[in-house]
Design a protein around this motif. Structure first.
Motif, PDB file in Angstrom:
ATOM      1  N   LYS A 234      26.204  35.275  44.848  1.00  9.63           N
ATOM      2  CA  LYS A 234      26.011  36.715  44.671  1.00  9.63           C
ATOM      3  C   LYS A 234      25.729  36.939  43.193  1.00  9.63           C
ATOM      4  O   LYS A 234      26.522  36.544  42.336  1.00  9.63           O
ATOM      5  N   SER A 236      24.635  39.299  39.819  1.00 12.07           N
ATOM      6  CA  SER A 236      24.661  40.625  39.204  1.00 12.07           C
ATOM      7  C   SER A 236      24.208  40.494  37.753  1.00 12.07           C
ATOM      8  O   SER A 236      24.286  39.417  37.161  1.00 12.07           O
ATOM      9  N   ASP A 240      18.256  45.521  37.825  1.00 13.24           N
ATOM     10  CA  ASP A 240      18.558  45.830  39.219  1.00 13.24           C
ATOM     11  C   ASP A 240      18.188  44.696  40.177  1.00 13.24           C
ATOM     12  O   ASP A 240      18.575  44.725  41.349  1.00 13.24           O
ATOM     13  N   ASN A 255      20.184  43.040  43.114  1.00 12.24           N
ATOM     14  CA  ASN A 255      21.552  42.676  42.768  1.00 12.24           C
ATOM     15  C   ASN A 255      22.506  42.893  43.935  1.00 12.24           C
ATOM     16  O   ASN A 255      22.297  43.789  44.758  1.00 12.24           O
ATOM     17  N   GLU A 256      23.537  42.067  43.951  1.00  8.61           N
ATOM     18  CA  GLU A 256      24.603  42.130  44.959  1.00  8.61           C
ATOM     19  C   GLU A 256      24.161  41.665  46.347  1.00  8.61           C
ATOM     20  O   GLU A 256      24.949  41.717  47.301  1.00  8.61           O
TER      21      GLU A 256
END
Length: 294
Positions: A234, A236, A240, A255-256
Motif C-alpha cells: 500500500k 502513500s 495523489d 494512493n492507498e
C-alpha cells in the motif's frame, strides 16, 4: 513446424540478422508467421534485399505455433510474453541488442544456433512470473497483469519519497521510505533489482525478491522470500498517484490502492541451447572470473 517471429525496432545492421534468421528458416521449409507491425518495419527499409511482404502475419498467437522467435534485446523478449501468455510456446531470444541476458542466440552464432534448435538440440528453461491484483480494480493493469522480470512501484511527478507499506502473507514486514520498491522473480534478479543492490538468483530457484529503490531508511535491505508468498503493498506520498510497472508496461495507480502480488499460475518457456547454462551466462555477461587488473 510453425514459428512466429516478433521484433520491436530496426537499427543499424538489423537487416543482416533478420535475413539470416528468415533465410535459415526458409531453407528448412518452416512455416513463418511475422507479427504485422514488425513486418511493416522490415518492409519500410530498403536495406532488406528481399521483399518479405508475402509472409503471413499475426496479431495474436494460438496453440498451433511450435516456437516463437524474438529478435532484439531483453526488452523485446519481455514484450514477447504478452503475445505468448499462458500458451506454453517456447521462446527463442535472438540478441541483436546489447546485454541480451535472456537471449538464446547471440549475433555471431545465428545460423548455427537455428540449425541446432530445428534439430531439437536444446532444452527448456521454465521461468516463473508474477501476477498482480488491485483493490479497487485498476483497468490499466488488468488486461496484462503479469510480469516475467518484476513488478515495481515508483514515485510519480515528484522528487519526494513515497512510503510503501509491505506485508508478506498478511504479516507486516516494514514500511519502505524510498523512491519505490521492486518485487522480482529469479529471472528479474539480474535486471532492475540487481541495479538496486538485489542478489543474483538462479532462475530455477523457487523464490522472489523484495528490493527497495534508494531507501531513506538505510537498514532496509533486499529480502528473498519463497515464491508461494503473497506480497501486499500500500503506497502513500505527497502526490495523489504513483506508478506501477510490469516489466516495461506502466500504469498510474492512486494512493492507498492495495496491490496484491503473487506467483502467476503459468510459466514461460525459454529455449536454452545444449551447451549453455545460467552460470555460463553470468560469466559472459557480468565478466565474472576475468582479471581486469593491469
Amino acid at each position: 513446424m510453425k514459428i512466429g517471429i516478433y521484433g520491436q525496432f530496426y537499427h543499424k545492421d538489423s537487416e543482416t540478422y533478420i535475413q539470416l534468421v528468415l533465410g535459415g528458416l526458409q531453407k528448412k521449409n518452416v512455416e513463418i508467421v511475422i507479427e504485422e507491425n514488425f513486418l511493416s518495419i522490415i518492409n519500410e527499409h530498403q536495406e532488406i534485399s528481399k521483399n518479405f511482404s508475402t509472409f503471413e502475419t499475426f496479431k495474436e498467437l494460438d496453440s498451433s505455433y511450435d516456437l516463437f522467435f524474438s529478435i532484439g534485446g531483453d526488452g523485446t523478449i519481455l514484450k514477447s510474453i504478452t503475445y505468448v501468455r499462458d500458451l506454453g510456446i517456447p521462446i527463442v531470444g535472438i540478441n541483436t541488442g546489447r546485454l541480451g541476458f535472456l537471449a538464446t542466440i547471440q549475433k555471431k552464432n545465428i545460423t548455427e544456433s537455428i540449425n541446432q534448435i530445428l534439430s531439437n538440440e536444446y532444452s527448456i528453461s521454465e521461468r516463473s512470473l508474477l501476477t498482480i491484483a488491485t483493490e479497487p480494480l485498476n483497468k490499466e493493469i488488468e488486461p496484462l497483469n503479469f510480469a516475467l522480470n518484476e513488478i515495481a512501484v515508483n514515485r510519480k511527478n515528484t522528487t519526494s519519497m513515497i512510503k510503501v507499506e509491505t506485508m508478506v502473507n498478511d504479516k507486516y514486514l516494514t514500511s519502505y521510505w524510498s523512491d519505490g520498491l521492486i518485487v522480482s522473480t529469479p529471472t528479474g534478479s539480474t535486471g532492475y533489482s540487481l541495479s538496486c543492490g538485489g542478489p543474483v538468483i538462479d532462475p530455477s530457484t523457487n523464490s522472489m525478491v523484495i528490493t527497495p529503490i534508494a531507501p531513506h531508511n538505510l537498514n532496509a535491505r533486499p529480502i528473498v522470500i519463497p515464491d508461494n508468498s503473497t506480497v501486499t503493498l500500500k503506497v502513500s506520498g505527497r502526490e495523489d498517484a504513483y506508478l506501477v510497472s510490469l516489466d516495461s508496461r506502466i500504469a498510474t495507480v492512486e494512493n492507498e490502492t492495495t496491490l496484491i502480488i503473487k506467483k502467476a499460475p503459468f510459466t514461460i518457456k525459454l529455449v536454452q541451447l545444449s551447451n549453455d547454462s545460467f552460470i555460463k551466462t553470468l560469466r559472459e555477461k557480468l565478466l565474472w572470473g576475468e582479471d581486469k587488473r593491469n
